[in-house]
Scaffold this motif. Structure first.
Motif, PDB file in Angstrom:
ATOM      1  N   SER A 193       0.658  -1.289  -0.008  1.00 47.90           N
ATOM      2  CA  SER A 193      -0.095  -0.108   0.161  1.00 47.90           C
ATOM      3  C   SER A 193       0.902   1.305   0.107  1.00 47.90           C
ATOM      4  CB  SER A 193      -1.148   0.171   1.052  1.00 47.90           C
ATOM      5  OG  SER A 193      -0.277   0.032   2.380  1.00 47.90           O
ATOM      6  N   SER A 194       2.148   1.216   0.474  1.00 46.98           N
ATOM      7  CA  SER A 194       3.007   2.563   0.697  1.00 46.98           C
ATOM      8  C   SER A 194       3.712   2.624  -0.730  1.00 46.98           C
ATOM      9  CB  SER A 194       3.938   2.165   1.451  1.00 46.98           C
ATOM     10  OG  SER A 194       5.152   1.214   1.309  1.00 46.98           O
ATOM     11  N   ILE A 195       3.603   1.544  -1.529  1.00 43.46           N
ATOM     12  CA  ILE A 195       4.399   1.574  -2.948  1.00 43.46           C
ATOM     13  C   ILE A 195       3.229   2.320  -3.856  1.00 43.46           C
ATOM     14  CG2 ILE A 195       5.312   0.625  -4.753  1.00 43.46           C
ATOM     15  CD1 ILE A 195       6.388  -1.689  -2.729  1.00 43.46           C
ATOM     16  N   GLY A 196       2.009   1.963  -3.539  1.00 45.39           N
ATOM     17  CA  GLY A 196       1.103   2.750  -4.333  1.00 45.39           C
ATOM     18  C   GLY A 196       0.470   1.703  -5.644  1.00 45.39           C
ATOM     19  N   GLY A 197       1.005   0.379  -5.170  1.00 48.84           N
ATOM     20  CA  GLY A 197       0.536  -0.672  -6.281  1.00 48.84           C
ATOM     21  C   GLY A 197      -0.469  -1.813  -5.663  1.00 48.84           C
ATOM     22  N   THR A 198      -0.768  -2.593  -6.686  1.00 46.82           N
ATOM     23  CA  THR A 198      -1.702  -3.537  -6.344  1.00 46.82           C
ATOM     24  C   THR A 198      -0.895  -5.001  -6.050  1.00 46.82           C
ATOM     25  OG1 THR A 198      -1.972  -4.451  -8.592  1.00 46.82           O
ATOM     26  CG2 THR A 198      -3.766  -2.776  -7.476  1.00 46.82           C
ATOM     27  N   PRO A 199      -1.322  -5.712  -5.056  1.00 42.23           N
ATOM     28  CA  PRO A 199      -0.524  -6.735  -4.685  1.00 42.23           C
ATOM     29  C   PRO A 199      -0.316  -7.894  -6.011  1.00 42.23           C
ATOM     30  CG  PRO A 199      -2.409  -6.883  -3.317  1.00 42.23           C
ATOM     31  CD  PRO A 199      -2.417  -5.663  -4.274  1.00 42.23           C
ATOM     32  N   LEU A 200       0.729  -8.624  -6.053  1.00 41.93           N
ATOM     33  CA  LEU A 200       0.989  -9.265  -7.221  1.00 41.93           C
ATOM     34  C   LEU A 200      -0.043 -10.569  -7.336  1.00 41.93           C
ATOM     35  CD1 LEU A 200       4.705  -9.207  -7.778  1.00 41.93           C
ATOM     36  CD2 LEU A 200       3.263  -7.973  -8.835  1.00 41.93           C
ATOM     37  N   VAL A 201      -0.277 -11.107  -6.052  1.00 40.57           N
ATOM     38  CA  VAL A 201      -1.271 -12.150  -5.817  1.00 40.57           C
ATOM     39  C   VAL A 201      -2.415 -11.798  -5.302  1.00 40.57           C
ATOM     40  CG1 VAL A 201      -1.489 -14.471  -4.549  1.00 40.57           C
ATOM     41  CG2 VAL A 201       0.763 -13.729  -5.153  1.00 40.57           C
ATOM     42  N   PRO A 202      -3.418 -11.889  -6.105  1.00 38.63           N
ATOM     43  CA  PRO A 202      -4.929 -11.283  -5.526  1.00 38.63           C
ATOM     44  C   PRO A 202      -5.423 -12.146  -4.451  1.00 38.63           C
ATOM     45  CG  PRO A 202      -5.087 -12.945  -7.600  1.00 38.63           C
ATOM     46  CD  PRO A 202      -3.542 -12.611  -7.302  1.00 38.63           C
ATOM     47  N   GLU A 203      -6.130 -11.368  -3.590  1.00 38.83           N
ATOM     48  CA  GLU A 203      -6.804 -11.895  -2.547  1.00 38.83           C
ATOM     49  C   GLU A 203      -7.814 -13.151  -2.790  1.00 38.83           C
ATOM     50  OE1 GLU A 203      -6.436 -10.955   0.825  1.00 38.83           O
ATOM     51  OE2 GLU A 203      -4.802  -9.668   0.332  1.00 38.83           O
ATOM     52  N   PRO A 204      -7.554 -14.089  -2.191  1.00 38.82           N
ATOM     53  CA  PRO A 204      -8.607 -15.195  -2.306  1.00 38.82           C
ATOM     54  C   PRO A 204      -9.935 -14.789  -2.333  1.00 38.82           C
ATOM     55  CG  PRO A 204      -7.422 -15.690  -0.366  1.00 38.82           C
ATOM     56  CD  PRO A 204      -6.926 -14.345  -0.949  1.00 38.82           C
ATOM     57  N   ARG A 205     -10.978 -15.099  -3.067  1.00 40.24           N
ATOM     58  CA  ARG A 205     -12.256 -14.912  -3.261  1.00 40.24           C
ATOM     59  C   ARG A 205     -13.205 -16.205  -2.616  1.00 40.24           C
ATOM     60  NH1 ARG A 205     -13.672 -12.302  -8.892  1.00 40.24           N
ATOM     61  NH2 ARG A 205     -11.659 -12.961  -9.459  1.00 40.24           N
ATOM     62  N   PRO A 206     -14.347 -15.729  -2.155  1.00 45.70           N
ATOM     63  CA  PRO A 206     -14.815 -17.093  -1.640  1.00 45.70           C
ATOM     64  C   PRO A 206     -15.607 -17.608  -2.575  1.00 45.70           C
ATOM     65  CG  PRO A 206     -15.940 -14.665  -1.123  1.00 45.70           C
ATOM     66  CD  PRO A 206     -14.659 -14.560  -1.601  1.00 45.70           C
ATOM     67  N   LEU A 207     -15.721 -18.875  -2.545  1.00 44.09           N
ATOM     68  CA  LEU A 207     -16.506 -19.704  -3.979  1.00 44.09           C
ATOM     69  C   LEU A 207     -17.834 -19.362  -4.083  1.00 44.09           C
ATOM     70  CD1 LEU A 207     -14.463 -23.228  -3.246  1.00 44.09           C
ATOM     71  CD2 LEU A 207     -14.326 -21.566  -5.001  1.00 44.09           C
ATOM     72  N   ARG A 208     -18.424 -19.226  -5.220  1.00 47.84           N
ATOM     73  CA  ARG A 208     -19.772 -19.203  -5.224  1.00 47.84           C
ATOM     74  C   ARG A 208     -20.447 -20.583  -5.290  1.00 47.84           C
ATOM     75  NH1 ARG A 208     -20.415 -16.053 -10.699  1.00 47.84           N
ATOM     76  NH2 ARG A 208     -19.310 -13.767 -10.166  1.00 47.84           N
ATOM     77  N   THR A 209     -21.742 -20.289  -4.536  1.00 42.57           N
ATOM     78  CA  THR A 209     -22.475 -21.623  -4.607  1.00 42.57           C
ATOM     79  C   THR A 209     -23.698 -21.270  -5.330  1.00 42.57           C
ATOM     80  OG1 THR A 209     -23.424 -20.847  -2.514  1.00 42.57           O
ATOM     81  CG2 THR A 209     -21.666 -22.291  -2.419  1.00 42.57           C
ATOM     82  N   ARG A 210     -24.341 -22.114  -5.996  1.00 39.96           N
ATOM     83  CA  ARG A 210     -25.482 -21.997  -6.698  1.00 39.96           C
ATOM     84  C   ARG A 210     -26.849 -22.228  -5.935  1.00 39.96           C
ATOM     85  NH1 ARG A 210     -24.505 -23.921 -12.762  1.00 39.96           N
ATOM     86  NH2 ARG A 210     -22.485 -22.922 -12.793  1.00 39.96           N
TER      87      ARG A 210
END
Length: 177
Positions: free
Chosen positions: A160-177
């Motif tokens: 966050s101090s560099i002003g960029g986005t992380p190289l590895v995205p945050e894991p998203r919760p799985l969708r359920t139908r």
């Protein structure tokens, strides 16, 4: 048949000892026997312009292929520089450090003007090529060191101090139908 004997101005100069006393020659010695040659020195040296001057004017003759200019002799303009400052100034003002580079510029300029120039650029000496490779290696090493320093600095800072986005995205919760 008698052997051809040669006797030139250079034979006379050698007999007088001109070459032995010239410190630019590898075999040069002083009167007391000490070696005068100090090895290759960086200055004085020649620089070359992308201009030619006619030394011997040619003769226009009618040939089977049409009228042609024959036997014209040209030389690339050159001058001697005595110091690193003079060399840098000459190179900055369009002079070249090797006659092959100047001839290449002349040929390129002629082709851009639409003048047919069938000459090819001679190769630059092996030492010149090695020197350019060494210079390029040093520049690349400097860039690599700078990049490694920046990588060290950026790895210690939060993203966050560099002003960029992380190289590895945050894991998203799985969708359920």
């Amino acid at each position: 048949m008698r052997a051809v004997q040669r006797h030139t101005i250079f034979d006379i100069m050698e007999a007088k000892g001109v070459f032995r006393s010239n410190p630019a020659n590898a075999g040069s010695v002083a009167a007391d026997g000490t070696q005068l040659y100090k090895g290759p020195v960086p200055f004085p040296r020649m620089v070359y312009a992308a201009e030619e001057e006619v030394i011997v004017p040619g003769v226009w003759e009618d040939t089977k292929q049409g009228v042609k200019l024959l036997n014209e002799q040209r030389a690339i303009k050159s001058k001697v520089v005595e110091s690193q400052g003079e060399l840098e100034a000459a190179l900055a003002s369009g002079w070249f450090d090797h006659p092959a580079k100047a001839l290449g510029a002349i040929i390129q300029a002629n082709r851009e003007k639409g003048i047919e120039d069938r000459r090819s650029v001679p190769t630059v000496s092996a030492q010149e090529t090695l020197d350019s490779y060494k210079k390029e290696i040093e520049e690349l090493k400097a860039k690599l060191e700078k990049a490694e320093e920046l990588a060290k600095i950026s790895s210690t800072l939060p993203i966050s101090s560099i002003g960029g986005t992380p190289l590895v995205p945050e894991p998203r919760p799985l969708r359920t139908r």
